[in-house]
Design a protein around this motif. Structure first.
Motif, mmCIF file in Angstrom:
data_model
loop_
_atom_site.group_PDB
_atom_site.id
_atom_site.type_symbol
_atom_site.label_atom_id
_atom_site.label_comp_id
_atom_site.label_asym_id
_atom_site.label_seq_id
_atom_site.Cartn_x
_atom_site.Cartn_y
_atom_site.Cartn_z
ATOM 1 N N LEU A 49 0.842 -1.198 0.000
ATOM 2 C CA LEU A 49 0.000 0.000 0.000
ATOM 3 C C LEU A 49 0.873 1.242 0.000
ATOM 4 C CD1 LEU A 49 -2.804 -0.791 2.602
ATOM 5 C CD2 LEU A 49 -2.945 -0.857 0.121
ATOM 6 N N VAL A 50 0.353 2.306 -0.601
ATOM 7 C CA VAL A 50 1.025 3.606 -0.569
ATOM 8 C C VAL A 50 0.475 4.347 0.656
ATOM 9 C CG1 VAL A 50 1.335 5.796 -1.768
ATOM 10 C CG2 VAL A 50 1.305 3.649 -3.065
ATOM 11 N N PRO A 51 1.303 4.541 1.688
ATOM 12 C CA PRO A 51 0.808 5.131 2.942
ATOM 13 C C PRO A 51 0.121 6.490 2.751
ATOM 14 C CG PRO A 51 3.012 4.258 3.248
ATOM 15 C CD PRO A 51 2.717 4.186 1.776
ATOM 16 N N ASP A 52 0.653 7.360 1.885
ATOM 17 C CA ASP A 52 0.043 8.679 1.685
ATOM 18 C C ASP A 52 -1.379 8.565 1.149
ATOM 19 O OD1 ASP A 52 2.343 9.856 2.592
ATOM 20 O OD2 ASP A 52 3.080 10.403 0.601
ATOM 21 N N ALA A 53 -1.602 7.621 0.245
ATOM 22 C CA ALA A 53 -2.948 7.447 -0.320
ATOM 23 C C ALA A 53 -3.924 6.976 0.749
ATOM 24 C CB ALA A 53 -2.905 6.455 -1.478
ATOM 25 N N ILE A 54 -3.463 6.092 1.602
ATOM 26 C CA ILE A 54 -4.335 5.585 2.675
ATOM 27 C C ILE A 54 -4.642 6.708 3.666
ATOM 28 C CG2 ILE A 54 -4.539 3.875 4.514
ATOM 29 C CD1 ILE A 54 -4.610 2.815 1.537
ATOM 30 N N GLU A 55 -3.659 7.529 3.958
ATOM 31 C CA GLU A 55 -3.889 8.665 4.862
ATOM 32 C C GLU A 55 -4.886 9.658 4.261
ATOM 33 O OE1 GLU A 55 -3.164 9.212 8.059
ATOM 34 O OE2 GLU A 55 -2.440 7.154 7.954
ATOM 35 N N ARG A 56 -4.804 9.887 2.947
ATOM 36 C CA ARG A 56 -5.767 10.786 2.293
ATOM 37 C C ARG A 56 -7.179 10.239 2.424
ATOM 38 N NH1 ARG A 56 -4.516 11.455 -3.464
ATOM 39 N NH2 ARG A 56 -6.276 12.873 -3.411
#
Length: 114
Positions: free
Chosen positions: A94-101
């Motif tokens: 997973l791309v952490p920034d995308a999940i945070e968004r």
């Protein structure tokens, strides 16, 4: 004659500015990628934090390699997952920034940074 106090209307929403058009468009693309139960399940499995090879996912979901690769391409195009080549295999995370968004969409503004 007795006067009654005027109540503020209850129909107004929270004092939160709307998303700008570009951010709304980007988030809509992510939600489109998550509009399939298999892709949601893949993201859920990747949320465990371990990189997964396509073969790991084909075994877990009892799907063929082309089908899993198709779902991963959609998730990668949406920016939700990234891949890393290890020899002849690609491993996905997973791309952490995308999940945070995504998490930020569902977090009330008062709780951000709390």
């Amino acid at each position: 004659m007795k006067t009654l106090p005027v109540l503020q209307p209850l129909c107004c929403g929270p004092d939160v500015p709307p998303l700008d058009a570009d951010a709304a468009h980007d988030l809509a693309e992510i939600f489109k990628a998550l509009a399939d139960p298999t892709r949601v399940a893949i993201v859920n499995r990747l949320a465990a934090g371990e990189a997964c090879c396509v073969c790991d996912l084909t075994d877990a979901f009892e799907l063929g390699q082309p089908t899993v690769s198709h779902h991963l391409r959609i998730l990668r195009d949406a920016g939700l997952v990234s891949s890393e080549r290890r020899g002849t295999f690609a491993y996905y995370v997973l791309v952490p920034d995308a999940i945070e968004r995504l998490r930020g969409v569902f977090t009330p503004p008062a709780l951000v940074g709390a």
